[in-house]
Design a protein around this motif. Structure first.
Motif, PDB file in Angstrom:
ATOM      1  N   ALA A  66     -30.886  -2.971  44.498  1.00 62.93           N
ATOM      2  CA  ALA A  66     -30.339  -2.582  43.200  1.00 62.93           C
ATOM      3  C   ALA A  66     -29.145  -3.458  42.828  1.00 62.93           C
ATOM      4  N   LEU A  67     -28.628  -3.184  41.668  1.00 67.78           N
ATOM      5  CA  LEU A  67     -27.375  -3.781  41.233  1.00 67.78           C
ATOM      6  C   LEU A  67     -26.279  -3.428  42.232  1.00 67.78           C
ATOM      7  N   ASP A  68     -25.434  -4.383  42.558  1.00 65.17           N
ATOM      8  CA  ASP A  68     -24.352  -4.157  43.509  1.00 65.17           C
ATOM      9  C   ASP A  68     -23.109  -3.682  42.739  1.00 65.17           C
ATOM     10  N   PRO A  69     -22.729  -2.418  42.850  1.00 68.64           N
ATOM     11  CA  PRO A  69     -21.585  -1.917  42.072  1.00 68.64           C
ATOM     12  C   PRO A  69     -20.265  -2.551  42.471  1.00 68.64           C
ATOM     13  N   SER A  70     -20.189  -3.130  43.671  1.00 63.61           N
ATOM     14  CA  SER A  70     -18.938  -3.773  44.071  1.00 63.61           C
ATOM     15  C   SER A  70     -18.637  -4.996  43.210  1.00 63.61           C
ATOM     16  N   THR A  71     -19.647  -5.450  42.442  1.00 65.35           N
ATOM     17  CA  THR A  71     -19.453  -6.598  41.554  1.00 65.35           C
ATOM     18  C   THR A  71     -19.041  -6.173  40.148  1.00 65.35           C
ATOM     19  N   PHE A  72     -18.944  -4.859  39.894  1.00 64.21           N
ATOM     20  CA  PHE A  72     -18.506  -4.407  38.571  1.00 64.21           C
ATOM     21  C   PHE A  72     -17.138  -5.010  38.267  1.00 64.21           C
TER      22      PHE A  72
ATOM     23  N   ARG B 164     -16.735   2.183  46.051  1.00 65.61           N
ATOM     24  CA  ARG B 164     -16.443   1.775  47.424  1.00 65.61           C
ATOM     25  C   ARG B 164     -17.707   1.137  47.997  1.00 65.61           C
ATOM     26  N   GLY B 165     -17.705  -0.176  48.072  1.00 66.94           N
ATOM     27  CA  GLY B 165     -18.911  -0.872  48.519  1.00 66.94           C
ATOM     28  C   GLY B 165     -20.055  -0.621  47.564  1.00 66.94           C
ATOM     29  N   ARG B 166     -21.127  -0.030  48.068  1.00 64.13           N
ATOM     30  CA  ARG B 166     -22.286   0.296  47.231  1.00 64.13           C
ATOM     31  C   ARG B 166     -22.300   1.760  46.792  1.00 64.13           C
ATOM     32  N   SER B 167     -21.205   2.459  46.998  1.00 68.05           N
ATOM     33  CA  SER B 167     -21.095   3.871  46.619  1.00 68.05           C
ATOM     34  C   SER B 167     -20.248   4.008  45.357  1.00 68.05           C
ATOM     35  N   VAL B 168     -20.694   4.882  44.457  1.00 67.25           N
ATOM     36  CA  VAL B 168     -20.004   5.097  43.181  1.00 67.25           C
ATOM     37  C   VAL B 168     -19.781   6.592  42.984  1.00 67.25           C
ATOM     38  N   ALA B 169     -18.533   6.978  42.716  1.00 65.98           N
ATOM     39  CA  ALA B 169     -18.208   8.361  42.380  1.00 65.98           C
ATOM     40  C   ALA B 169     -17.902   8.455  40.895  1.00 65.98           C
ATOM     41  N   LEU B 170     -18.341   9.538  40.274  1.00 66.17           N
ATOM     42  CA  LEU B 170     -18.047   9.791  38.864  1.00 66.17           C
ATOM     43  C   LEU B 170     -16.876  10.764  38.759  1.00 66.17           C
ATOM     44  N   LYS B 171     -16.192  10.696  37.636  1.00 66.75           N
ATOM     45  CA  LYS B 171     -14.999  11.523  37.447  1.00 66.75           C
ATOM     46  C   LYS B 171     -15.361  13.002  37.412  1.00 66.75           C
ATOM     47  N   ARG B 172     -14.450  13.809  37.926  1.00 71.43           N
ATOM     48  CA  ARG B 172     -14.582  15.258  37.847  1.00 71.43           C
ATOM     49  C   ARG B 172     -13.651  15.784  36.748  1.00 71.43           C
ATOM     50  N   PRO B 173     -14.031  16.889  36.062  1.00 70.97           N
ATOM     51  CA  PRO B 173     -15.142  17.793  36.346  1.00 70.97           C
ATOM     52  C   PRO B 173     -16.493  17.353  35.787  1.00 70.97           C
ATOM     53  N   CYS B 174     -16.605  16.153  35.242  1.00 69.25           N
ATOM     54  CA  CYS B 174     -17.878  15.725  34.676  1.00 69.25           C
ATOM     55  C   CYS B 174     -18.990  15.772  35.730  1.00 69.25           C
TER      56      CYS B 174
ATOM     57  N   VAL C 197     -22.202  -2.820  31.610  1.00 70.12           N
ATOM     58  CA  VAL C 197     -22.413  -3.539  32.865  1.00 70.12           C
ATOM     59  C   VAL C 197     -22.388  -5.032  32.571  1.00 70.12           C
ATOM     60  N   ASP C 198     -21.410  -5.718  33.119  1.00 70.45           N
ATOM     61  CA  ASP C 198     -21.133  -7.106  32.769  1.00 70.45           C
ATOM     62  C   ASP C 198     -22.307  -8.043  33.028  1.00 70.45           C
ATOM     63  N   VAL C 199     -23.040  -7.855  34.129  1.00 70.87           N
ATOM     64  CA  VAL C 199     -24.090  -8.813  34.487  1.00 70.87           C
ATOM     65  C   VAL C 199     -25.242  -8.817  33.490  1.00 70.87           C
ATOM     66  N   ASN C 200     -25.381  -7.759  32.696  1.00 69.75           N
ATOM     67  CA  ASN C 200     -26.446  -7.702  31.701  1.00 69.75           C
ATOM     68  C   ASN C 200     -25.944  -8.018  30.291  1.00 69.75           C
ATOM     69  N   PHE C 201     -24.776  -8.601  30.211  1.00 65.32           N
ATOM     70  CA  PHE C 201     -24.206  -8.998  28.913  1.00 65.32           C
ATOM     71  C   PHE C 201     -24.814 -10.344  28.514  1.00 65.32           C
ATOM     72  N   THR C 202     -26.056 -10.304  28.023  1.00 69.20           N
ATOM     73  CA  THR C 202     -26.821 -11.532  27.822  1.00 69.20           C
ATOM     74  C   THR C 202     -27.481 -11.660  26.464  1.00 69.20           C
ATOM     75  N   SER C 203     -27.490 -10.612  25.630  1.00 63.44           N
ATOM     76  CA  SER C 203     -28.285 -10.623  24.400  1.00 63.44           C
ATOM     77  C   SER C 203     -27.408 -10.594  23.150  1.00 63.44           C
ATOM     78  N   PRO C 204     -27.842 -11.268  22.080  1.00 65.08           N
ATOM     79  CA  PRO C 204     -27.109 -11.198  20.816  1.00 65.08           C
ATOM     80  C   PRO C 204     -26.991  -9.755  20.329  1.00 65.08           C
ATOM     81  N   GLY C 205     -25.850  -9.446  19.738  1.00 58.43           N
ATOM     82  CA  GLY C 205     -25.609  -8.093  19.256  1.00 58.43           C
ATOM     83  C   GLY C 205     -25.007  -7.175  20.297  1.00 58.43           C
ATOM     84  N   GLN C 206     -24.744  -7.686  21.507  1.00 61.30           N
ATOM     85  CA  GLN C 206     -24.094  -6.889  22.543  1.00 61.30           C
ATOM     86  C   GLN C 206     -22.581  -7.113  22.521  1.00 61.30           C
TER      87      GLN C 206
END
Length: 357
Positions: free
Chosen positions: A111-117, A162-172, A199-208
């Motif tokens: 998958a996409l590597d979140p550490s590269t965000f 953290r590495g390949r792990s992603v936590a979302l904000k709480r209480p969401c 997501v920066d790596v997919n910033f590739t198309s006109p209108g984005q």
């Protein structure tokens, strides 16, 4: 109420000239665009100084058209609960839970590597409705390709990576499992997101466009035929969530006006996110997401030949709190993010419901 008409009279708000509709807008101009020397075909501009630092901007309009943030769609094979690029980690005791004290997602090596965000806090996980179903349609297609009806769109921003792990904000994160229906086994749990946004790596198309809060910039890929001068002249965002609020007002008409450029509140939404049950009822039961035009306990209010456009949030107009005699006639709604008009509320209607007749 102080602006209401006297008994037997009506106050009319309209444009000075029928040929030139008046505009009620909360637009914030985005200016100072330059060519990005490190990215071919990309323009960048500073985030407007009126935007509070750290606010999550969700909208950019250029030339009267909405730009979109780059998205990443997780690919699924079979059941997304076991074989997804994103593994759901319900809590810290689960597999891959060591880096996720309250749970989150683990991205497999394919998958996409979140550490590269580039800016993790600007990345938003988006979950489409499908009655709270867990995982994608059985075919493995995305919700927007499967014929399913995505009647909800829940959003949570990233707390940390953290590495390949992603936590979302709480209480969401905490609210997500309870906003949808039970699965076939009678259990509730978190879903795999329909997509990730900004997501920066997919910033590739006109209108984005891409939000880079850390650098204090907005990046944009012009559409075919758009020039730097066009973008400088027409690019706008917005911060205000309300264009018009009437509480207890009576006997008013709003005619031949344009209501545009207002957004879902980018400040109060950060921790709670947007997790609704339906009809903009936030899961905690005490907050209803604001519309851009809010009518509460009003009498005899009408909108005629008005245009509601370029709006973020859920509804353009809501009328509740026992409002009566509300009319919306011959109006146009476009690019409103959610619904057009909502009468009444899913909360207790003890004070009377909106009269739509």
């Amino acid at each position: 109420p102080e602006h209401s008409a006297l008994p037997g009279a009506t106050v009319t708000w309209t444009s000075a000239s029928p040929a030139a509709p008046g505009v009620i807008s909360a637009a914030v101009q985005v200016s100072g665009w330059k060519a990005d020397p490190s990215r071919h075909g990309v323009l960048f501009a500073p985030i407007p100084p009126t935007v509070p630092r750290g606010a999550t901007l969700r909208h950019l309009w250029v030339g009267g058209r909405r730009a979109v943030k780059p998205r990443y769609y997780p690919r699924c094979k079979g059941s997304c609960l076991q074989h997804s690029e994103l593994l759901i980690v319900e809590n810290s005791s689960c597999s891959h839970g060591a880096d996720l004290p309250w749970g989150g997602y683990f991205f497999n090596v394919t998958a996409l590597d979140p550490s590269t965000f580039k800016n993790p806090s600007n990345v938003e996980f988006v979950f489409t409705g499908r009655a709270g179903a867990r995982g994608p349609p059985p075919s493995g297609e995305r919700d927007d390709q499967s014929g399913e009806d995505p009647w909800c769109e829940m959003r949570c921003t990233v707390a940390f990576v953290r590495g390949r792990s992603v936590a979302l904000k709480r209480p969401c994160w905490t609210a997500l499992p309870f906003a949808g229906a039970e699965d076939t086994s009678g259990n509730r749990g978190h879903q795999v997101p329909a997509y990730l946004e900004n997501v920066d790596v997919n910033f590739t198309s006109p209108g984005q466009w891409y939000l880079d809060s850390d650098a204090g910039t907005i990046l944009y890929r012009p559409r075919d035929g758009e020039t730097l001068a066009d973008v400088e002249r027409t690019a706008v965002t917005a911060m205000n969530s309300t264009l018009l609020m009437l509480d207890g007002a009576k006997n008013m008409k709003w005619e031949n006006l344009i209501f545009q450029h207002a957004v879902w509140d980018p400040l109060t939404s950060e921790q709670q996110g947007y997790v609704d049950i339906q009809s903009a009822q936030i899961f905690n039961g005490s907050v209803i997401a604001a519309s851009r035009i809010q009518l509460h306990a009003v009498r005899n209010i009408s909108f005629r030949t008005c245009n509601f456009q370029h709006l973020g949030g859920v509804y353009a107009i809501t009328a509740e709190g026992g409002s009566q005699g509300v009319a919306v006639e011959n109006c146009t709604f476009r690019d409103c993010s959610g619904g057009g008009v909502k009468f009444g509320s899913v909360a207790n209607c003890s004070t009377g419901c909106a009269n739509v007749g």
